[in-house]
Motif scaffolding. Structure first.
Motif, PDB file in Angstrom:
ATOM      1  N   LEU A 154       0.821  -1.216   0.000  1.00 16.19           N
ATOM      2  CA  LEU A 154       0.000   0.000   0.000  1.00 16.19           C
ATOM      3  C   LEU A 154       0.852   1.262   0.000  1.00 16.19           C
ATOM      4  N   GLU A 158       0.335   3.967  -2.930  1.00 15.03           N
ATOM      5  CA  GLU A 158       0.007   5.355  -2.608  1.00 15.03           C
ATOM      6  C   GLU A 158       1.019   6.324  -3.208  1.00 15.03           C
ATOM      7  N   CYS A 159       2.307   6.001  -3.084  1.00 19.89           N
ATOM      8  CA  CYS A 159       3.347   6.894  -3.623  1.00 19.89           C
ATOM      9  C   CYS A 159       3.238   7.024  -5.133  1.00 19.89           C
ATOM     10  N   ASN A 162      -0.172   8.934  -6.148  1.00 24.73           N
ATOM     11  CA  ASN A 162      -0.126  10.374  -5.851  1.00 24.73           C
ATOM     12  C   ASN A 162       1.153  11.039  -6.341  1.00 24.73           C
ATOM     13  N   ARG A 205      -5.768   3.717   6.747  1.00 23.42           N
ATOM     14  CA  ARG A 205      -4.940   4.771   6.162  1.00 23.42           C
ATOM     15  C   ARG A 205      -5.760   5.801   5.400  1.00 23.42           C
ATOM     16  N   PHE A 206      -6.720   5.354   4.591  1.00 21.34           N
ATOM     17  CA  PHE A 206      -7.396   6.263   3.659  1.00 21.34           C
ATOM     18  C   PHE A 206      -8.869   6.479   3.976  1.00 21.34           C
ATOM     19  N   GLY A 210      -9.736   5.016  -0.192  1.00 20.23           N
ATOM     20  CA  GLY A 210      -8.920   3.898  -0.649  1.00 20.23           C
ATOM     21  C   GLY A 210      -9.211   3.504  -2.081  1.00 20.23           C
ATOM     22  N   ILE A 213      -7.406   5.770  -4.574  1.00 23.68           N
ATOM     23  CA  ILE A 213      -5.988   5.442  -4.728  1.00 23.68           C
ATOM     24  C   ILE A 213      -5.818   4.244  -5.658  1.00 23.68           C
TER      25      ILE A 213
END
Length: 494
Positions: A154, A158-159, A162, A205-206, A210, A213
């Motif tokens: 994850l 995510e990196c 985004n 986290r989101f 989510g 993402i």
């Protein structure tokens, strides 16, 4: 050894299990048949679906031996199947870094709270793996593995989704080559984390972002750029088994609850509803035979064009009065595409998994369309294919080395029948030859018009030589016609 006499009666006791087993088998057969025929399956029977290993038969043969490396992780192991391999030790240290970064980005959650949340689903996660593959890990060890691996996946998603600068942390610990292979490794069939673990971490986290993402990440894989479509990735009614299954459903534009279904209206059906099923329906060779490549189809008046509607990822064929159109969705092909395609096909070949083989069918279609580098060039110019493999020949080689052992013959045959029906029409064939020979470029069109003008003026000259016009009987009009007849025709361009 004592022999029985002919007068002895032998009784064999058989348990009454035929009816229950028969009922279960009928349900299973019905599910598979519904998937293959493209029917919507609303309720799958209870079955023990697990994260399978690559079917051994896929590893045999020339292509199987050549593609063996595409089923094994190159940088990072996820889950128990490849855990502890020496060549993947560097990633184990990096997992601790991503775990800490994931905790920091999660805000108020401590490492203990992350551990406890994953612990709540650790038993469900263990059931997702083949029996015996997790026996050497106790619950604490297995839970730590799931937490580290899930956070690693994850954090990377995510990196990349985004385009966070923390993405370059991968280069520091794994190197540039390692970073390039992470996407490949997280989509290997034998390298999957149960989605029940990823779902818990996504929610922590989101919260409700989510799906956004995942949407961006999947779009990057499909189209080569980070965009946000309006398509729904996750389904509230049924959870996917793992990330590879979820991406496959996204790739073929299916929801998780509808795995194995297909909207038949997207595929051109050429048989009438009242037509009797012919023997060819069960003739594997006839139904599975290839059709022409892109350049050959173009010569027969069938042109490929990009499907601008990204919500519809099916292949469609339309037959017009003079030409046909084969509509394909835009795809990006890069260094990791082959591994992802192979593992999605391997997933479709696994048992206990009713599906419609749509990725295998898509690859089978592309193998028919892409034979020479000219075919790749046509797809590039039509904005259907974007690749970063260097030469067009590399794309041809990639599709050639991917085997699709089992395809959906009903889907493939519908497309092939429509194309063959168009190509067998002699009037459409003549129209295609006219377009390709005389109207394929502006200069050929101009030459045709000039030649037509020459032929027409020559005809007028001959006609009026045989039957001359009357002397000044019609005034200025006849003078103009006489001037046109006696003038020299223009010369054709060289």
């Amino acid at each position: 050894m004592e022999l029985m006499s002919e007068s002895e009666v032998v009784k064999i006791e058989m348990r009454d299990i035929e009816q229950p087993a028969n009922n279960v088998n009928k349900v299973v057969v019905s599910e598979w048949y519904g998937c293959i025929r493209g029917n919507q399956i609303t309720q799958l029977s209870e079955r023990n679906r697990q994260i399978e290993k690559v079917p051994p038969l896929l590893l045999k043969g020339p292509n199987g031996q050549r593609n063996r490396e595409y089923y094994e992780p190159a940088v990072v192991s996820l889950g128990p199947y490849h855990h502890g391999r020496d060549n993947l030790a560097a990633a184990e240290k990096y997992k601790l870094v991503t775990l800490d970064e994931f905790r920091l980005s999660s805000g108020r959650h401590s490492m203990v709270s992350l551990y406890n949340k994953v612990l709540e689903v650790v038993h469900d996660a263990r059931k997702c793996y083949i029996d015996g593959s997790t026996d050497k890990y106790n619950d604490e060890e297995f839970n730590r593995m799931m937490l580290r691996d899930g956070c690693f996946v994850l954090f990377f998603i995510e990196c990349l989704a985004n385009w966070d600068k923390m993405l370059f942390l991968n280069n520091e610990y794994l190197g540039a080559m390692g970073f390039a292979n992470i996407t490949r490794d997280i989509f290997l069939l034998e390298n999957q984390i149960p989605f029940v673990v990823l779902q818990v971490l996504l929610d922590l986290r989101f919260r409700d972002k989510g799906e956004e993402i995942l949407n961006k990440f999947f779009n990057y894989l499909n189209y080569g750029e980070i965009t946000k479509n309006k398509e729904k990735v996750l389904d509230d009614k049924k959870q996917p088994l793992h990330l590879l299954e979820l991406y496959r459903s996204y790739f073929i534009s299916l929801s998780c609850s509808g795995l194995g279904s297909i909207n038949s209206s997207k595929w051109k059906i050429w048989r009438k509803k009242n037509d009797v099923v012919v023997d060819e329906d069960w003739h594997y060779v006839k139904r599975n035979r290839s059709f022409a490549s892109v350049t050959e189809l173009k010569a027969k008046g069938i042109f490929v064009r990009s499907n601008d509607d990204n919500s519809n990822k099916d292949i469609k064929f339309y037959s017009g009065c003079c030409y046909g159109e084969l509509e394909l969705v835009f795809r990006a092909v890069y260094s990791n595409s082959k591994a992802i395609y192979l593992n999605m096909i391997a997933y479709e070949m696994c048992p206990h998994n009713p599906n419609d083989f749509r990725v295998s069918t898509y690859i089978r279609v592309m193998k028919s369309l892409v034979i020479h580098h000219e075919d790749v060039r046509e797809l590039r110019h039509s904005n259907i294919l974007l690749h970063s493999l260097g030469r067009d020949e590399e794309v041809v080689k990639m599709y050639d080395e991917i085997d699709a052992p089992a395809v959906n013959l009903y889907m493939f045959n519908q497309l092939r029948e429509g194309i063959e029906k168009h190509c067998s029409n002699k009037y459409k064939k003549w129209a295609a030859e006219l377009i390709n020979v005389y109207f394929s470029s502006p200069w050929k069109t101009v030459a045709l018009l000039v030649a037509t003008a020459i032929l027409f003026t020559s005809f007028l000259q001959t006609y009026f030589t045989i039957r001359p016009l009357p002397d000044d009987s019609n005034g200025d009009l006849l003078k103009l016609l006489r001037r046109c007849v006696h003038s020299k025709p223009p010369s054709a361009p060289a």
